[in-house]
Design a protein around this motif. Structure first.
Motif, short mmCIF file in Angstrom:
data_model
loop_
_atom_site.label_atom_id
_atom_site.label_comp_id
_atom_site.label_asym_id
_atom_site.label_seq_id
_atom_site.Cartn_x
_atom_site.Cartn_y
_atom_site.Cartn_z
N TYR B 265 25.12 -0.29 -34.48
CA TYR B 265 24.41 0.23 -35.65
C TYR B 265 23.25 1.15 -35.26
CZ TYR B 265 26.99 -3.74 -37.46
OH TYR B 265 27.98 -4.64 -37.74
N VAL B 266 23.21 1.52 -33.98
CA VAL B 266 22.13 2.38 -33.50
C VAL B 266 22.75 3.73 -33.11
CG1 VAL B 266 20.25 2.62 -31.84
CG2 VAL B 266 20.91 0.33 -32.64
N SER B 267 22.51 4.73 -33.96
CA SER B 267 23.20 6.02 -33.80
C SER B 267 22.33 7.01 -33.04
CB SER B 267 23.59 6.57 -35.17
OG SER B 267 24.26 5.60 -35.95
N LEU B 268 22.11 6.74 -31.75
CA LEU B 268 21.21 7.58 -30.96
C LEU B 268 21.79 8.97 -30.69
CD1 LEU B 268 19.70 5.10 -28.33
CD2 LEU B 268 18.62 6.06 -30.37
N ASP B 269 23.12 9.09 -30.69
CA ASP B 269 23.74 10.38 -30.37
C ASP B 269 23.91 11.28 -31.59
OD1 ASP B 269 23.94 9.50 -27.76
OD2 ASP B 269 25.90 8.58 -28.10
N SER B 270 23.54 10.79 -32.75
CA SER B 270 23.73 11.59 -33.96
C SER B 270 22.59 12.59 -34.13
CB SER B 270 23.76 10.66 -35.17
OG SER B 270 22.46 10.10 -35.34
N GLU B 271 22.74 13.44 -35.15
CA GLU B 271 21.72 14.46 -35.45
C GLU B 271 20.65 13.91 -36.39
OE1 GLU B 271 21.91 17.91 -34.36
OE2 GLU B 271 23.18 16.75 -33.00
N ILE B 272 20.88 12.70 -36.89
CA ILE B 272 20.00 12.18 -37.94
C ILE B 272 18.60 11.89 -37.42
CG2 ILE B 272 21.86 11.21 -39.34
CD1 ILE B 272 21.08 8.46 -38.04
N ASN B 273 17.67 11.90 -38.38
CA ASN B 273 16.26 11.67 -38.07
C ASN B 273 15.86 10.28 -38.55
OD1 ASN B 273 13.55 12.08 -37.47
ND2 ASN B 273 13.13 12.90 -39.51
N PHE B 274 15.48 9.41 -37.62
CA PHE B 274 14.97 8.10 -38.05
C PHE B 274 13.81 7.67 -37.17
CE2 PHE B 274 18.62 7.17 -35.21
CZ PHE B 274 18.05 6.32 -34.29
N LEU B 275 12.98 6.79 -37.68
CA LEU B 275 11.81 6.30 -36.97
C LEU B 275 12.24 5.59 -35.68
CD1 LEU B 275 9.73 4.71 -39.88
CD2 LEU B 275 9.54 7.02 -38.92
N GLY B 276 11.48 5.78 -34.63
CA GLY B 276 11.73 5.03 -33.40
C GLY B 276 12.87 5.57 -32.56
N LYS B 277 13.48 6.67 -32.98
CA LYS B 277 14.66 7.19 -32.26
C LYS B 277 14.32 7.51 -30.79
CE LYS B 277 18.47 10.49 -32.92
NZ LYS B 277 18.96 11.63 -33.72
N GLU B 278 13.20 8.20 -30.59
CA GLU B 278 12.83 8.57 -29.22
C GLU B 278 12.50 7.32 -28.39
OE1 GLU B 278 13.52 11.53 -28.11
OE2 GLU B 278 14.18 11.87 -30.17
N GLU B 279 11.85 6.36 -29.03
CA GLU B 279 11.52 5.12 -28.32
C GLU B 279 12.79 4.39 -27.86
OE1 GLU B 279 8.45 4.09 -27.42
OE2 GLU B 279 7.82 6.03 -28.24
N LEU B 280 13.77 4.34 -28.75
CA LEU B 280 15.02 3.66 -28.39
C LEU B 280 15.77 4.42 -27.30
CD1 LEU B 280 16.38 2.33 -31.82
CD2 LEU B 280 15.13 1.09 -30.05
N LYS B 281 15.69 5.75 -27.36
CA LYS B 281 16.33 6.54 -26.29
C LYS B 281 15.72 6.21 -24.94
CE LYS B 281 18.13 10.64 -28.61
NZ LYS B 281 17.87 12.05 -28.96
N LYS B 282 14.39 6.09 -24.91
CA LYS B 282 13.71 5.74 -23.66
C LYS B 282 14.21 4.40 -23.13
CE LYS B 282 9.37 7.90 -24.87
NZ LYS B 282 8.08 7.53 -25.47
N ILE B 283 14.39 3.45 -24.03
CA ILE B 283 14.82 2.11 -23.63
C ILE B 283 16.21 2.17 -23.00
CG2 ILE B 283 15.51 -0.16 -24.51
CD1 ILE B 283 13.19 0.28 -26.62
#
Lengths: 286, 286
Positions: B265-283
């Motif tokens: 349920y975590v769509s990091l590869d999508s174009e969408i904008n959501f809170l915490g996206k960059e933080e989750l990418k770092k993780i």
């Protein structure tokens, strides 16, 4: 009225004092900020009589803190409350209705100014932390918002002053109403405010050092016998008699602060910027 | 383990079905979204056996809705969840972790898309409404955010399908998992989803017409005898066995969705904008 059990779970968090109050005879809980808040030690009427006469120690850890720290912290805190905090002082507590864009109440906390860039919002029963996080994110404020480890012990009742003097010395009696300062107990510093959710006088100890707080909890009973100290909790009879309103019971997010008699905390004539200001102005024009 | 009473008050709201479940033998409550949620009708083990075999009717009104409506509603809903909703369809439910700027969980609701500009967030136990209001205010989104009058009745268990067919007709069995539609009961329309907080199959009726919902509640028991229908509630044994996590019990605002196994349920590869996206990418890079 039939009694129903409370189903305990981690979601209804216990406090550092839960095991103590259970030994001391707590009989009922309510839930407040996702935490267990004692609601009765047997008869509420007996507890009321005792609170007005002697002194009680309360586990009110459920009064959680929202800590807002950083460059924009004062701006964010002011945005959330209709009370003018522009002249607020470090070391003071402020009763501050928090309202939303519609001018309706989100919470009615006591705000503690710890430093120019550090505040605690001591909340009633709603998740102010998420309101603050949403606002901070939308406004791109430079703040850090956390729920710190703070578990309040309240000491309430007319004999609270003598009991607290016995523990902390004469200096504790110099604390003014809604003032706070740091006091030593067995080598640990505790933030103590002259406040509490009764009108019988007393203190709230904002315990950050959990172990020392538990020792303090026990110590208050060890040395308090001469003041007839007993465990207690916010008392329904006393709080209604004293006119202390309760978010969720007496008002909620469908009500505005003017409907609740909070006029003195609504600074419509000030220069400050807060949510719902224009909405509240419209209401006063009707 | 000693039992403690729950101290009822208006702050722990009752539901339209509370008086009914108390006649039917509820023995324990928990508190969920400031509301009473039944936690036991006697033995939880017996209830578990029954749920896996027959059918239960649950008062889960405490699963509150946050209604987000207006021009920017889709943008706000997407901002709050790490799940890509860009291809979401009206009439479908979506399990959507809600996360904050730090990438930590605020809630794990089911989101119902009612229209392109109208959504319900069916929440777990935290005040998502204030997160949404804070974000909407900060971003100056054109949305209206309310808690609508919706009090869910869940019908759960293997025989829920036959019981619901008896009430709503064959058509109810055509509802796909996590789909919803409107169905008639005695002239009133009810939104019904094929969902629920067990893995034994079943439905949730999102009751907006309270009187009709109370009639429906009674009717399910009147016609359900042949299916051995009983009152029940989310069952601790069943939900753990089924791997259904609970916000506040199994994770909270200190955890991120990747730690909880919500990767799908975590769509990091999508174009969408959501809170915490960059933080989750770092993780994920660690």
């Amino acid at each position: 009225m039939k009694n129903y059990s409370i189903a305990k779970s981690r979601r209804l968090r216990g406090t550092p004092y839960t095991s103590r109050i259970e030994k001391q005879g707590v009989t009922a809980y309510t839930v407040y900020n996702h935490m267990l808040l004692p609601a009765a030690f047997g008869s509420i009427a007996d507890s009321y009589e005792h609170l007005k006469k002697d002194v009680q120690v309360w586990d009110v850890a459920a009064e959680r803190q929202v800590e807002i720290q950083g460059k924009d912290s004062a701006k964010l805190v002011q945005l959330m409350t209709c009370r003018d905090l522009s002249k607020s002082k470090i070391g003071r507590c402020y009763y501050c209705p928090i309202i939303d864009d519609s001018g309706n109440l989100v919470n009615d906390p006591v705000v503690l100014k710890l430093a120019e860039d550090k505040w605690w919002i001591s909340i009633a029963d709603s998740d102010v932390i998420f309101f603050a996080k949403g606002l901070a994110s939308g406004h791109k404020f430079d703040v850090k918002i956390i729920e710190p480890v703070v578990d309040i012990i309240a000491v309430q009742g007319p004999k609270s002053f003598d009991l607290m003097e016995k523990v902390f010395g004469k200096i504790i009696k110099e604390l003014k109403f809604f003032g706070f300062n740091y006091f030593d107990f067995e080598g640990a510093k505790h933030l103590i405010a002259r406040s509490g959710w009764s009108k019988q006088g007393g203190f709230e100890v904002y315990v950050q050092n959990t172990q020392s707080g538990q020792r303090l909890y026990d110590h208050l009973f060890e040395v308090g016998e001469e003041f007839n100290v007993k465990p207690g909790c916010p008392n329904l009879i006393e709080r209604i008699e004293s006119g202390l309103l309760s978010y969720g019971n007496d008002f909620d997010n469908n009500d505005n602060p003017l409907e609740c008699g909070f006029d003195q905390y609504v600074s419509l004539d000030s220069e400050i910027n807060f949510l719902g200001k224009e909405e509240l102005k419209k209401i006063t024009l009707h």
